[in-house]
Scaffold this motif. Structure first.
Motif, PDB file in Angstrom:
ATOM      1  N   CYS A  78     -31.787 -38.272 -67.387  1.00 28.48           N
ATOM      2  CA  CYS A  78     -31.179 -36.941 -67.253  1.00 28.48           C
ATOM      3  C   CYS A  78     -29.775 -37.028 -66.685  1.00 28.48           C
ATOM      4  O   CYS A  78     -28.885 -36.268 -67.080  1.00 28.48           O
ATOM      5  CB  CYS A  78     -32.057 -36.055 -66.362  1.00 28.48           C
ATOM      6  N   LEU A  79     -29.561 -37.957 -65.746  1.00 23.42           N
ATOM      7  CA  LEU A  79     -28.234 -38.111 -65.162  1.00 23.42           C
ATOM      8  C   LEU A  79     -27.236 -38.634 -66.187  1.00 23.42           C
ATOM      9  O   LEU A  79     -26.036 -38.348 -66.113  1.00 23.42           O
ATOM     10  CB  LEU A  79     -28.306 -39.049 -63.959  1.00 23.42           C
ATOM     11  N   ASN A 120     -25.458 -35.701 -71.260  1.00 24.29           N
ATOM     12  CA  ASN A 120     -24.275 -34.840 -71.175  1.00 24.29           C
ATOM     13  C   ASN A 120     -24.738 -33.398 -71.001  1.00 24.29           C
ATOM     14  O   ASN A 120     -24.754 -32.615 -71.934  1.00 24.29           O
ATOM     15  CB  ASN A 120     -23.415 -34.994 -72.441  1.00 24.29           C
ATOM     16  N   ALA A 178     -23.115 -26.687 -68.786  1.00 22.87           N
ATOM     17  CA  ALA A 178     -23.347 -25.553 -67.891  1.00 22.87           C
ATOM     18  C   ALA A 178     -24.032 -24.442 -68.677  1.00 22.87           C
ATOM     19  O   ALA A 178     -23.390 -23.569 -69.248  1.00 22.87           O
ATOM     20  CB  ALA A 178     -22.037 -25.064 -67.303  1.00 22.87           C
ATOM     21  N   ASN A 237     -29.496 -23.598 -51.235  1.00 22.51           N
ATOM     22  CA  ASN A 237     -29.213 -24.004 -52.607  1.00 22.51           C
ATOM     23  C   ASN A 237     -27.772 -24.483 -52.724  1.00 22.51           C
ATOM     24  O   ASN A 237     -26.826 -23.734 -52.447  1.00 22.51           O
ATOM     25  CB  ASN A 237     -29.446 -22.835 -53.569  1.00 22.51           C
ATOM     26  N   PRO A 272     -24.627 -26.449 -55.137  1.00 26.96           N
ATOM     27  CA  PRO A 272     -24.210 -26.444 -56.547  1.00 26.96           C
ATOM     28  C   PRO A 272     -24.988 -27.478 -57.360  1.00 26.96           C
ATOM     29  O   PRO A 272     -25.617 -28.389 -56.815  1.00 26.96           O
ATOM     30  CB  PRO A 272     -22.715 -26.786 -56.470  1.00 26.96           C
ATOM     31  N   LYS A 273     -24.922 -27.310 -58.678  1.00 29.27           N
ATOM     32  CA  LYS A 273     -25.581 -28.216 -59.627  1.00 29.27           C
ATOM     33  C   LYS A 273     -27.111 -28.186 -59.478  1.00 29.27           C
ATOM     34  O   LYS A 273     -27.796 -29.144 -59.835  1.00 29.27           O
ATOM     35  CB  LYS A 273     -25.086 -29.654 -59.456  1.00 29.27           C
ATOM     36  N   HIS A 274     -27.640 -27.081 -58.917  1.00 33.89           N
ATOM     37  CA  HIS A 274     -29.085 -26.851 -58.849  1.00 33.89           C
ATOM     38  C   HIS A 274     -29.816 -27.864 -57.969  1.00 33.89           C
ATOM     39  O   HIS A 274     -30.929 -28.279 -58.261  1.00 33.89           O
ATOM     40  CB  HIS A 274     -29.696 -26.811 -60.253  1.00 33.89           C
ATOM     41  N   TRP A 275     -29.161 -28.255 -56.894  1.00 28.90           N
ATOM     42  CA  TRP A 275     -29.801 -29.002 -55.826  1.00 28.90           C
ATOM     43  C   TRP A 275     -30.196 -28.034 -54.720  1.00 28.90           C
ATOM     44  O   TRP A 275     -29.511 -27.025 -54.484  1.00 28.90           O
ATOM     45  CB  TRP A 275     -28.858 -30.057 -55.233  1.00 28.90           C
ATOM     46  N   LYS A 277     -34.253 -30.845 -57.250  1.00 28.21           N
ATOM     47  CA  LYS A 277     -33.191 -30.930 -58.245  1.00 28.21           C
ATOM     48  C   LYS A 277     -33.761 -30.451 -59.578  1.00 28.21           C
ATOM     49  O   LYS A 277     -34.810 -30.911 -60.028  1.00 28.21           O
ATOM     50  CB  LYS A 277     -32.677 -32.363 -58.383  1.00 28.21           C
ATOM     51  N   PHE A 289     -32.870 -29.548 -63.728  1.00 32.32           N
ATOM     52  CA  PHE A 289     -31.992 -29.661 -64.894  1.00 32.32           C
ATOM     53  C   PHE A 289     -32.376 -28.568 -65.880  1.00 32.32           C
ATOM     54  O   PHE A 289     -33.526 -28.498 -66.328  1.00 32.32           O
ATOM     55  CB  PHE A 289     -32.137 -31.036 -65.569  1.00 32.32           C
TER      56      PHE A 289
END
Length: 791
Positions: free
Chosen positions: A14-15, A18, A21, A659, A661-664, A722, A724
């Motif tokens: 997943c990391l 690509n 957003a 929470n 950014p980037k859904h962490w 986390k 995705f």
């Protein structure tokens, strides 16, 4: 190890992906709550984002370019009360949202105010908390188990001893709680439940199905009877009427698969199946018992038209607990000496029919519940001879319940009335050896049929500007177990709630009420040595409750409250053999209530609760609570009060999730609880060969009941999430670490037989074992890696 490698590989993929957003859309409809007709020009906003849309002529709305996450929606329209929805997860399968608006009684030129997530209703202006989706999903240390999520709230104790989810609310026992699932009562929400109580090691309800939970620690609604300490009212999600989806979750103790969607254009469905691997985890930890469970649940909802709907629900579980006989050590030897093997099957199925007729709503609820509980124990776990048998229990509880009610609303008034009818059957085959002053054997068969009935009504008033609300209710219950239990006036249960806004944001609320609970079937069906029902004389257990609370909400995101409570128990069930209330039992595996009892005990619990909550949409969910209380009982009118088993004196919780950014997200919870009282062992009785061979654990000296106290215990839980959000799927990971500091609670040394008789030449009734002490500590660092995949 293999699971960790697979998880790491998925995360690495997943990391390297690509990931873009992603943005999604929210569809829904807004209707009039009374007429069920669509409303045009309603303004619908996503709370915390400042984006929204207006409804069209058919009441439909579409909000586009919504970032993924968990949100509430706010709907406002001139002439209607502003409505704040429960939380919804926005992703590639965002559910279709239906919002119901209630007509406003204030003048049309008044300013529409922003709704608050801190819900108060006239019937329960105090002692009510609403638990949302984000809190259920991300509560640190809870692993998505609602019983542990509730432990964040004021008045709810947690136990550092053992792996259990017993609900101990405001000093009451684990048998004093009731549970509802979309209006259908369910007997228990835990696997491996203690028959006659409500606890167990792990939750029965899949968190993937829950929309929100109302938690009442007092001020119970009149239509929800038989509760003394708390009511948990679960609201399940509706299936998606636009698409079908599939979700897989690898959690702390199980793997689950759930699906939701639609069948045709009128019926939606929601289904879940889970299978545990808890037995593997417990084996790795070296625990002496190996639980395994499977559960399944479903919800099917059909909307025949705008005025009629039918919901079918089902929840069931299969539990198997074996003993891990292959491990060594004194601790394992001690627990294996007394733990029984447990086999349980349980289910509840029900239907809820609702008819909407302008300002009136009629509901019919029909359900069937079933529990089959089997416990077996042999001395030294040696099944080669029936002489070694100390316990064989086969017990079945069946309940068929019918509830009919009508709710009517006129201007500032709301009236609810209805009745309950319940047919119960309790069957039990029990063989059990018991040692009191001498060895006794119970071997009996029970087949008890019971009709129960109840009636309830309530009237609510809310001033047009909500500055004052009041609610008055009453219910009464009866059954045909005995002549005095048939008399409805004996169980008359009135209650009154009042709330007044002193100044903007500051509200004073209070409640008084009298509540009743029927003794458990295990108590009602217990037979003596002559085969007679020995507890025919029992009364309903009663508790009068008074609560007074002050809440301050300086804005829609923050609440600070303080609440005092006083509970006075009457007709408490009292164990004649142990001379303690039955409510002080129930936090261990097995069965409670199957013994000779009286209704002579009294009790009280009183204290003060402080609660602070701070909610920032998409940013922060912070809560802190402190409870200072006492829980006591006494036998009859004479004597002084003695601390109950739940008299911890204080409970402190501080929990928060932030929470990034980037859904962490990162969450932490600090818990601290006062030392539980405990009773020293009766060494003389415990060492007797006949006594020890029956129970295989030490006997307490109940003449010194709860005269000692354990030290204070605290622990820290941490959780990292986390997520995705991809084009056609969602992939989430979480690491939950319970008791990250590995805090230990030092307990009194356990007393255990060495197996060596110190006076073998004495008569059997006088022979004694040589005893030894085993150091006892609890508290384990428990890390869990969870994976969620939704397609």
């Amino acid at each position: 190890m293999r699971i960790r490698r697979i998880s790491f590989f998925i995360l690495l993929c997943c990391l390297c992906w690509n990931v873009f957003a992603a943005e999604y859309q929210i569809k829904g409809v807004v209707i009039d709550k009374s007429t069920r007709q669509p409303l045009e020009f309603v303004n619908v906003l996503v709370v915390g984002l400042g984006i929204g849309a207006s409804t069209d002529a058919n009441g439909n709305f579409l909000i586009t370019q919504v970032p993924p996450g968990i949100y509430r929606l706010q709907a406002s329209f001139l002439g209607y009360k502003t409505e704040l929805t429960p939380e919804y997860r926005v992703n590639h399968v965002t559910p279709y949202v239906q919002i119901e608006l209630e007509e406003e009684n204030a003048s049309l030129n008044e300013v529409i105010v922003t709704a608050s997530p801190f819900q108060k209703v006239p019937e329960s202006p105090v002692s009510l908390r609403v638990i949302g989706l984000q809190e259920i999903e991300k509560a640190p240390g809870a692993n998505r188990d609602i019983s542990k999520v509730v432990q964040n709230y004021p008045g709810v104790a947690f136990s550092p001893i053992g792996y259990r989810n017993d609900l101990i609310v405001r000093g009451g026992g684990p048998s004093e709680n009731r549970f509802y699932l979309d209006g259908v009562e369910i007997p228990n929400i835990n696997h491996f439940s203690t028959q006659g109580a409500s606890g167990g090691p792990v939750g029965l309800i899949d968190a993937d199905l829950i929309r929100s939970v109302k938690f009442y620690s007092g001020a119970f609604p009149a239509d929800k009877g038989n509760a003394l300490s708390s009511v948990l009212d679960f609201s399940l999600r509706d299936g998606d009427m636009e698409r079908n989806s599939l979700k897989a979750t690898l959690g702390a103790s199980e793997v689950s698969l759930s699906s939701n969607g639609h069948i045709g254009n009128k019926t939606s469905y929601l289904v879940s199946v889970r299978r545990s691997y808890l037995q593997a985890l417990f084996k790795i930890l070296g625990l002496p018992f190996l639980p395994a469970y499977t559960d399944a649940s479903f919800k099917i909802k059909t909307r025949f038209d705008s005025h009629n709907e039918l919901t079918l629900l089902g929840l069931g579980g299969i539990d198997r607990m074996k003993l891990n006989l292959g491990i060594e050590g004194e601790d394992a030897e001690y627990m294996l000496s007394y733990l029984p093997e447990i086999n349980q099957e349980t289910y509840t199925v029900g239907g809820v029919y609702r008819h909407y007729s302008q300002r009136h709503v009629q509901s019919i609820v029909l359900s069937q519940s079933y529990l089959n509980n089997r416990n077996v124990k042999y001395r030294d776990n040696d099944e080669s001879s029936e002489e070694n048998l100390t316990l064989r229990l086969g017990s079945i509880e069946q309940e068929t319940k019918l509830r009919m009610e009508n709710t009517s609303s006129w201007s500032v008034w709301k009236v609810k009335a209805g009745f309950d009818l319940n047919y119960s059957r309790y069957k039990s085959n029990e063989y059990r050896k018991v040692f009191t002053n001498a060895l006794r054997e119970y071997d009996y068969h029970t087949d008890l049929s019971l009709w129960r009935w109840g009636m309830f009504a309530s009237v609510d008033y809310a001033a047009p500007d909500k500055s004052f609300t009041a609610s008055m209710g009453v219910r009464t219950d009866g059954n045909n177990y005995s002549d005095k239990m048939k008399e409805l006036w004996r169980q008359l249960s009135p209650r009154l709630s009042v709330s007044y806004r002193l100044i903007e944001g500051l509200t004073l609320s209070g409640h008084v009420g009298l509540y009743y609970q029927l003794p458990s079937y295990t108590a009602l069906g217990f037979k003596g040595e002559e085969g007679e029902y020995v507890n025919r004389h029992l009364d309903y257990i009663s508790v009068s409750q008074e609560s007074l609370g002050l809440s301050w909400t300086p804005n829609e995101n923050m609440e600070l409250s303080v609440e005092g409570f006083y509970k006075l128990y009457g007709h408490m069930l009292f164990s004649l053999s142990d001379q303690i209330p039955l409510s002080c039992k129930g936090n261990d595996y097995g069965t409670i209530g199957n013994e000779a009892l009286s209704s002579e005990a009294k009790g009280r619990s009183y204290g003060v609760e402080l609660m602070f909550k701070w909610l920032l949409a998409q940013k922060l969910n912070l809560s802190s609570s402190l409870t200072i209380f006492k829980s006591e009982f006494k036998d009859g009118e004479q004597g002084s009060y003695v601390p109950s088993a739940w008299d911890n004196r204080f409970i402190l919780n501080m929990s928060g999730t932030y929470n990034f950014p980037k859904h962490w997200s990162l969450g932490a919870k600090v818990s601290c609880i006062g030392g539980s009282p405990y009773t020293p062992y009766d060494v003389e009785k415990s060492s007797l060969v006949e006594a020890w061979n029956v129970q295989r654990r030490a006997y307490y000296d109940y003449s010194r009941y709860n005269q000692e106290r354990l030290p204070v215990f605290g622990q820290l839980d941490v959780r990292v999430d986390k997520t995705f959000y991809l084009k056609k799927c969602m992939l989430g990971f979480y690491l939950d670490i319970q008791n990250i500091t590995a805090s230990k609670l030092r307990q009194p040394d356990a007393l255990m037989s060495t197996g060596q008789i110190e006076n073998p030449s004495a008569p059997l009734s006088e022979q004694r074992y040589v005893m030894k002490s085993i150091r006892q500590e609890s508290g384990t660092l428990l890390p869990t890696l969870g994976i969620t995949f939704e397609y």
